[in-house]
Design a protein around this motif. Structure first.
Motif, short mmCIF file in Angstrom:
data_model
loop_
_atom_site.label_atom_id
_atom_site.label_comp_id
_atom_site.label_asym_id
_atom_site.label_seq_id
_atom_site.Cartn_x
_atom_site.Cartn_y
_atom_site.Cartn_z
N GLY A 28 39.75 42.96 38.71
CA GLY A 28 39.94 44.39 38.98
C GLY A 28 39.13 44.91 40.15
O GLY A 28 39.58 45.81 40.87
N GLU A 29 37.95 44.35 40.37
CA GLU A 29 37.12 44.79 41.48
C GLU A 29 37.27 43.90 42.71
O GLU A 29 36.52 44.04 43.68
N GLY A 30 38.22 42.97 42.65
CA GLY A 30 38.47 42.11 43.80
C GLY A 30 37.37 41.10 44.08
O GLY A 30 37.22 40.63 45.21
N LEU A 31 36.60 40.74 43.05
CA LEU A 31 35.50 39.79 43.23
C LEU A 31 35.93 38.35 42.94
O LEU A 31 35.17 37.43 43.18
N GLY A 32 37.12 38.17 42.41
CA GLY A 32 37.60 36.84 42.08
C GLY A 32 39.02 36.89 41.57
O GLY A 32 39.57 37.97 41.32
N ASP A 33 39.59 35.71 41.41
CA ASP A 33 40.93 35.61 40.86
C ASP A 33 40.87 34.89 39.51
O ASP A 33 39.78 34.61 38.99
N ALA A 34 42.02 34.59 38.95
CA ALA A 34 42.07 33.96 37.63
C ALA A 34 41.33 32.63 37.60
O ALA A 34 40.68 32.29 36.61
N GLN A 35 41.43 31.87 38.68
CA GLN A 35 40.76 30.57 38.74
C GLN A 35 39.23 30.75 38.71
O GLN A 35 38.52 30.00 38.03
N GLU A 36 38.73 31.75 39.40
CA GLU A 36 37.29 32.00 39.41
C GLU A 36 36.81 32.54 38.07
O GLU A 36 35.71 32.23 37.63
N VAL A 37 37.64 33.32 37.41
CA VAL A 37 37.31 33.78 36.05
C VAL A 37 37.16 32.56 35.14
O VAL A 37 36.21 32.47 34.36
N SER A 38 38.08 31.61 35.27
CA SER A 38 38.01 30.38 34.47
C SER A 38 36.73 29.61 34.74
O SER A 38 36.11 29.06 33.82
N SER A 84 26.21 42.83 38.95
CA SER A 84 26.64 41.74 39.84
C SER A 84 27.69 42.24 40.83
O SER A 84 28.64 42.92 40.44
N GLN A 85 27.49 41.84 42.08
CA GLN A 85 28.42 42.26 43.12
C GLN A 85 29.08 41.09 43.84
O GLN A 85 29.82 41.29 44.79
N ASN A 86 28.78 39.86 43.40
CA ASN A 86 29.43 38.71 44.02
C ASN A 86 29.60 37.60 42.99
O ASN A 86 29.01 37.63 41.91
N TYR A 87 30.38 36.64 43.37
CA TYR A 87 30.76 35.55 42.48
C TYR A 87 29.55 34.74 42.01
O TYR A 87 29.44 34.38 40.84
#
Length: 186
Positions: A28-38, A84-87
């Motif tokens: 939602g905040e554009g900090l990652g995609d589904a793969q990064e969530v995983s 947190s503001q980054n991956y």
């Protein structure tokens, strides 16, 4: 036993917010995609697994204070996630939270088993504890929706902030109780 059950219920309402909010915040905040969530979930799982593996050693060194270490780590992790503001920070959040979670479950199971006077009822005490955990997870969306309505806000990360402060408050209260008991003994 009955003192720990509401604690288990509330803890799981707070803990489940990690899973629910993570994808909403990262994507939602554009900090990652589904793969990064995983990947963030994987880091959490790996660190929880590792913490569970070394739990016996940690319990031997810290005793029941491992509960305070667990709640402190979970609270710190949740507050780190809230800012947190980054991956990379989310990966650290997941690791810290995972360690706390990996220690919380075994210590709570041991504490529940210790509450019964007859060891034959230890399994039943743990089963009731597990049921309260499940109830907390089931009621999670309703309770947070109520809190959001009461505060008039529906802000991403608010659950992490409130839950993190709750866990750190529990940790501080536990440390204070330990110090008070030690002073009374002297």
């Amino acid at each position: 036993t009955w003192v720990l059950l509401p604690f288990a219920f509330i803890l799981n309402i707070c803990i489940i917010s990690f899973s629910v909010e993570l994808s909403l915040v990262l994507v939602g905040e554009g900090l990652g995609d589904a793969q990064e969530v995983s990947r963030v979930f994987a880091v959490n799982t790996i660190f929880a697994f590792g913490a569970g593996i070394i739990f016996g050693f940690v319990k031997q060194k810290l005793g029941k204070c491992v509960l305070l270490a667990a709640t402190g780590l979970i609270g710190t992790g949740l507050l780190l996630g809230a800012v947190s503001q980054n991956y990379l920070m989310f990966m650290c959040f997941a690791a810290i939270f995972g360690i706390g979670f990996g220690w919380l479950n075994p210590i709570m199971n041991l504490l529940m088993a210790d509450t019964v006077t007859d060891y034959r009822y230890g399994a039943q005490a743990i089963a009731v504890y597990t049921s309260c955990m499940g109830l907390g997870q089931f009621l999670y969306p309703y309770i947070w929706a109520g809190i959001n309505r009461l505060t008039g806000r529906n802000i991403l990360r608010l659950e992490w902030k409130m839950s993190g402060l709750f866990f750190l408050g529990l940790t501080a209260a536990g440390i204070s109780l330990i110090h008070l008991k030690r002073r009374k003994k002297k």
